[in-house]
Each structure stands twice: as C-alpha cells, then as structure tokens.
Enzyme design. Structure first.
Site, PDB file in Angstrom:
ATOM      1  N   HIS A  94      -2.166   0.945  -9.357  1.00  0.00           N
ATOM      2  CA  HIS A  94      -2.750   0.033  -8.369  1.00  0.00           C
ATOM      3  C   HIS A  94      -3.619  -1.021  -9.054  1.00  0.00           C
ATOM      4  O   HIS A  94      -4.822  -1.147  -8.779  1.00  0.00           O
ATOM      5  CB  HIS A  94      -3.565   0.814  -7.333  1.00  0.00           C
ATOM      6  N   ARG A 146       0.861  -1.172   0.000  1.00  0.00           N
ATOM      7  CA  ARG A 146       0.000   0.000   0.000  1.00  0.00           C
ATOM      8  C   ARG A 146       0.905   1.231   0.000  1.00  0.00           C
ATOM      9  O   ARG A 146       2.002   1.199   0.550  1.00  0.00           O
ATOM     10  CB  ARG A 146      -0.933   0.027   1.225  1.00  0.00           C
ATOM     11  N   GLU A 163      -3.279   8.338  -3.548  1.00  0.00           N
ATOM     12  CA  GLU A 163      -3.875   7.663  -4.701  1.00  0.00           C
ATOM     13  C   GLU A 163      -5.270   8.218  -4.933  1.00  0.00           C
ATOM     14  O   GLU A 163      -6.015   8.429  -3.966  1.00  0.00           O
ATOM     15  CB  GLU A 163      -3.983   6.153  -4.455  1.00  0.00           C
TER      16      GLU A 163
END
Length: 312
Positions: free
Chosen positions: A274, A227, A255
C-alpha cells in the site's frame, strides 16, 4: 484581520510549508491536548488513521485537510459540522506510476527474473507484453485518468467503467466513452489487464467478487490500487491458486497482510505494501495543495476538494 491558525502533524510538513504571511503554523498530531481552541485548518498525520480526528470534538475547526484521496470510514469519527477535504491532486500521479510499474513487472516477468537472479540462474522464458493488450479501467476518477495517460503510449486498447455511463475528457483532452458499472462482467470478459481504482464505498465493497473474477479470461491480470475490500480476497486466492488469473496488488484485505496469509504464497502474484502515494512527489504536491487552501481561506473563498461536512 487575525492570522489563520493551521495545525500541522509533523516537522517535515512544517519545514516544507515555510513561512506564509498571515498564517500561524502550530505543530499538533491530534494526540494529547489541543494547543489552541480554534484552528482554521487541521492537517492530520498521513498514516495516523481516522480515529484521531475525533479529538477535534469541542474545538472550533474551519477545515480538516486529509492527506489521502480515500476517506472511507472518516464520517464515523469526524465531529458533526466540520468540513473535510481530501488530497485530490496529490497522489494520482504516484499511484498511477506504481500501477503501471506493477502491470509491467507482472507482464514481463520481473519477479521471476529477480528470484532467478537471487539463485544465480539464467531463466529465459516467454512473458506477455503490455503492448496490444485490452486494458479495462474500473473507475474513472483522477487515478484512473492518470493510469490511462501512462498506459496509452504502450499501444493498448482502453475501455473505461464508472458508476454512471457518460462521455468525459481524459488528460489528453480527448472525449472518451465511459460505460456504467452495470456492464462490469461483460467488460471484464473482454479485458486482458484490469486496473481497479474506485473509491471504497458500500457500493464498491466486494465489487470484484467471485462472479466478476470468473468473468475474466484465463491468464488475465488484475491490478488493484483502490482499496483491499473492493476485491473479495478469498475468491481471488481461489483463482490464483488454480493458476487461472494473475494479480498485482498494492492493497489487500486485510492490511497489513499477515505473514501466514495464503495470498503471499499464490502463484503469479505481486504484492506491494500500500505505497501507491508514498513517493517523492507527495510532499511538494501536498504543500502546494495546502498553500492553495490557505489562499482560498484568506480570499474568503470556499476550499477545494470538499468531500464531507458543510459545503461538500
């Protein structure tokens, strides 16, 4: 015995599941009024975020089946007493596949070749191999084990770190040594390619900070498929702008990464949006997991992959 009631978030998953005796599938994306007061299993939308599960408050829910491995932030919205299962077994292979692709592309200069090709330039330059590199796996769960299985044929030297030191079997059935995170800086200093695949927790937030990055050798490659907040973005940008380290990132903090963020302009940096688990492998594996969960409930057995709530 009444049918199990299973809520699915979209037509794609509904079609993939087909019909199962003793199961009633209901289409609900957790938006708008609930079509039932009781659900045996609720599957939230894959990219719907954590907040919609708060709409389960006041309903009778046997299990929430999450479609991701990571579930950070979920406890804030999940109603008390509702068990949550993550999607372990669904995304490990896809994420490991992308991690290897990012590492290979970064090592062998694929982004440079693509840019040169766009300009019609024959740009022949030296790039490092993946073969014979010292590889460090930060985290040793399902994703890291899948990465290890894929990098091993490239004739690399692999070291492993996890929260606690132990011996554990890898996917090849070999007993391997896993060292503790207390050795992070020492192991980073020895690594040429670092794969980060830890869950996001209070302990791992900022784990790869300025000091950790400073411990890495000049020219080392950081591959993050965990992450974004596991890595200190400002510290990473400083190292990349200085040209000392390289990065291949499937996750960033923040993000989505804003178009004016300096990370986009850093040299020796490859970024994917991602998409580690977003591949053709996801739907059949998610379907198999959900079918197993249904079979567990029909047999009176506890579900697998429980991570929050009763039974976790």
């Amino acid at each position: 015995m009444s049918d199990l009631v299973v809520s699915l978030p979209d037509e794609e998953l509904m079609a993939a599941m087909g019909e199962i005796p003793g199961v009633e599938f209901v289409l609900w994306d957790l938006k708008g009024p609930a079509p039932r007061e009781r659900f045996d299993i609720v599957v939230p939308a894959y990219l719907g975020g954590n907040k919609p599960v708060a709409n389960l408050a006041g309903l009778e829910v046997g299990l929430v089946q999450w479609q991701s491995i990571g579930y950070n932030g979920m406890a804030k919205y999940l109603p008390e007493g509702v068990p949550l299962a993550n999607a372990a077994t669904v995304h490990e292979s896809g994420t490991a596949e992308l991690a290897l692709a990012l590492a290979l592309a970064a090592q062998r200069g694929i982004p440079d070749f693509v840019r040169a090709g766009d300009q019609g330039r024959w740009d022949s330059r030296f790039h490092p191999s993946l073969a014979d590199r010292r590889v460090l796996l930060v985290g040793y769960g399902g994703v890291s084990k899948a990465i290890e299985a894929r990098v091993a044929p490239f004739e690399v030297e692999v070291a492993r770190l996890a929260r606690s030191a132990r011996e554990e079997r890898n996917l090849a059935g070999e007993t391997v040594e896993v060292r503790g995170l207390d050795e992070l800086h020492a192991r980073l200093a020895e690594a040429e390619v670092v794969f980060v695949a830890v869950p996001l927790t209070d302990e791992t937030t900022g784990l790869i900070d300025a000091a950790a990055l400073a411990a890495m050798p000049d020219g080392a490659l950081l591959v993050n498929v965990a992450r974004g907040p596991v890595v200190d973005t400002d510290a990473l940008v400083a190292e990349l702008e200085a040209g000392r380290l390289r990065a291949a990132l499937d996750v960033t903090d923040p993000e989505p990464l804003p178009e004016d963020h300096p990370l986009w302009r850093c040299p020796n940096t490859l970024i994917s949006p991602h998409i580690g688990g977003d591949s053709g492998a996801m739907m059949p594996r998610m379907t198999r997991l959900l079918r197993r969960q249904i079979a567990h409930l029909q047999a009176g057995e506890p579900p697998e992959n429980l991570v929050l709530g009763p039974g976790a």
